[in-house]
Design an enzyme around this catalytic site. Structure first.
Site, PDB file in Angstrom:
ATOM      1  N   SER A   1       0.685  -1.120  -0.015  1.00 54.38           N
ATOM      2  CA  SER A   1      -0.138   0.084   0.044  1.00 54.38           C
ATOM      3  C   SER A   1       0.958   1.282  -0.209  1.00 54.38           C
ATOM      4  O   SER A   1       0.326   2.354  -0.284  1.00 54.38           O
ATOM      5  CB  SER A   1      -0.926   0.015   1.244  1.00 54.38           C
TER       6      SER A   1
ATOM      7  N   GLU B   1      -5.753  -0.916  -7.178  1.00 50.77           N
ATOM      8  CA  GLU B   1      -4.963   0.026  -7.883  1.00 50.77           C
ATOM      9  C   GLU B   1      -4.096  -0.967  -8.551  1.00 50.77           C
ATOM     10  O   GLU B   1      -3.341  -1.687  -7.967  1.00 50.77           O
ATOM     11  CB  GLU B   1      -4.465   1.047  -6.860  1.00 50.77           C
TER      12      GLU B   1
ATOM     13  N   HIS C   1      -2.753  -3.143  -5.927  1.00 47.79           N
ATOM     14  CA  HIS C   1      -3.006  -2.873  -4.222  1.00 47.79           C
ATOM     15  C   HIS C   1      -4.692  -3.033  -3.885  1.00 47.79           C
ATOM     16  O   HIS C   1      -5.303  -2.043  -4.566  1.00 47.79           O
ATOM     17  CB  HIS C   1      -2.729  -1.374  -4.062  1.00 47.79           C
TER      18      HIS C   1
ATOM     19  N   ASN D   1      -4.003   6.573  -1.178  1.00 46.74           N
ATOM     20  CA  ASN D   1      -3.253   6.891   0.071  1.00 46.74           C
ATOM     21  C   ASN D   1      -2.427   8.368  -0.016  1.00 46.74           C
ATOM     22  O   ASN D   1      -2.089   8.920   1.053  1.00 46.74           O
ATOM     23  CB  ASN D   1      -2.022   5.709   0.408  1.00 46.74           C
TER      24      ASN D   1
END
Length: 283
Positions: free
Chosen positions: A119, A152, A140, A190
């Protein structure tokens, strides 16, 4: 390439969720854990979650049984040798992931795609541990993988078009939403979410509000489906601090650094739902 058999290395909460999604989508899955007992325990949790789907009318008993039959677990990496794709979901430590990918390259077929579920770490740095970085991509998933629709798909510096295309096709077969992106710190979600959550934690002290009030403000005032304190407890305080520190190390942007309050919570073992105490208490 046609992918029919998927390997998942690491059957913790994230890895087991990925394995569950894959067997429900019709893939054969080989899940690897460090011991036979941990692998069997993970398979039991997956079977339990699928049984609950039967009880809720979301799956038939036959569908549940067929999905469970598509999962095998092992403690031997060599059992992944015939997988078309291997997804790594082990601890978020660069050295551990690099060592694993070097081993997977030795074990797996030359045409197999190797994917990391990291991540916050660099997919390019993980791929550099192999002599064939063109077949390494990021995939991800978000926690919990059976419920969260996003994946992702991360193109590393040397990822081949074919490997990225294979990963995108698999995400589609899994019934997920794929967002392709390049390998930058934090990728997409993120990179935006971590500094935003850090800001929320800082506001707790600066505005002198309670976690309940902050959550109420963001759900009712900003339209968030879940308040930031509730979300952090769900993700895990330790997971957030680790990802935040990794982004700060790469970017040196002050908002990326975890606030002292949440670092203190991590150090005190107040990790959220997983430890029964975080911003809130859980039974």
């Amino acid at each position: 390439m046609a992918v029919e058999r998927i390997g998942v290395v690491g059957l913790g909460a994230m890895g087991a969720g990925i394995a569950q999604v894959a067997i429900e989508a019709g893939f054969e899955v080989v899940g690897r854990e460090v011991t036979t007992e941990l692998g069997e325990a993970a398979a039991g949790r997956i079977g339990h979650f699928l049984t609950r789907k039967v009880e809720k009318g979301q799956r038939t008993q036959d569908e549940r049984d067929a999905a469970v039959a598509r999962l095998t677990t092992t403690s031997e990496l060599s059992k992944l040798s015939e997988c078309d794709l291997v997804i790594e979901a082990i601890v978020e430590e660069l050295d551990a992931k690099r060592a694993l990918f070097a081993e997977l390259e030795r074990i797996c077929r030359t045409d197999a795609v190797l994917a990391t579920n990291t991540s916050a770490l660099s997919v390019t740095e993980i791929a550099a541990a192999t002599a064939t970085p063109e077949r390494v991509v990021g995939m991800h998933f978000f926690n919990p993988a059976p419920l969260m629709p996003l994946v992702e798909v991360v193109r590393a510096q040397l990822s081949a078009d074919e490997a990225v295309a294979a990963a995108l096709a698999i995400v589609e077969r899994l019934g997920k939403v794929a967002v392709p992106c390049h390998d930058t710190p934090g990728f997409v979600v993120n990179r935006v979410l971590i500094p935003l959550l850090n800001d929320c934690v800082r506001v707790l002290d600066e505005a002198r509000v309670t976690p309940e009030s902050l959550d109420a403000a963001m759900t009712n005032g900003a339209g968030w489906p879940m308040g930031p304190c509730t979300l952090l407890d769900l993700v895990g305080i330790d997971v957030h601090v680790h990802a935040s520190e990794a982004l700060y190390e790469k970017l040196r942007e002050p908002r990326m650094a975890p606030p002292p309050r949440i670092v203190g919570m991590r150090n005190a073992g107040l990790l959220g739902r997983k430890s029964s105490r975080g911003f809130y208490g859980y039974e």
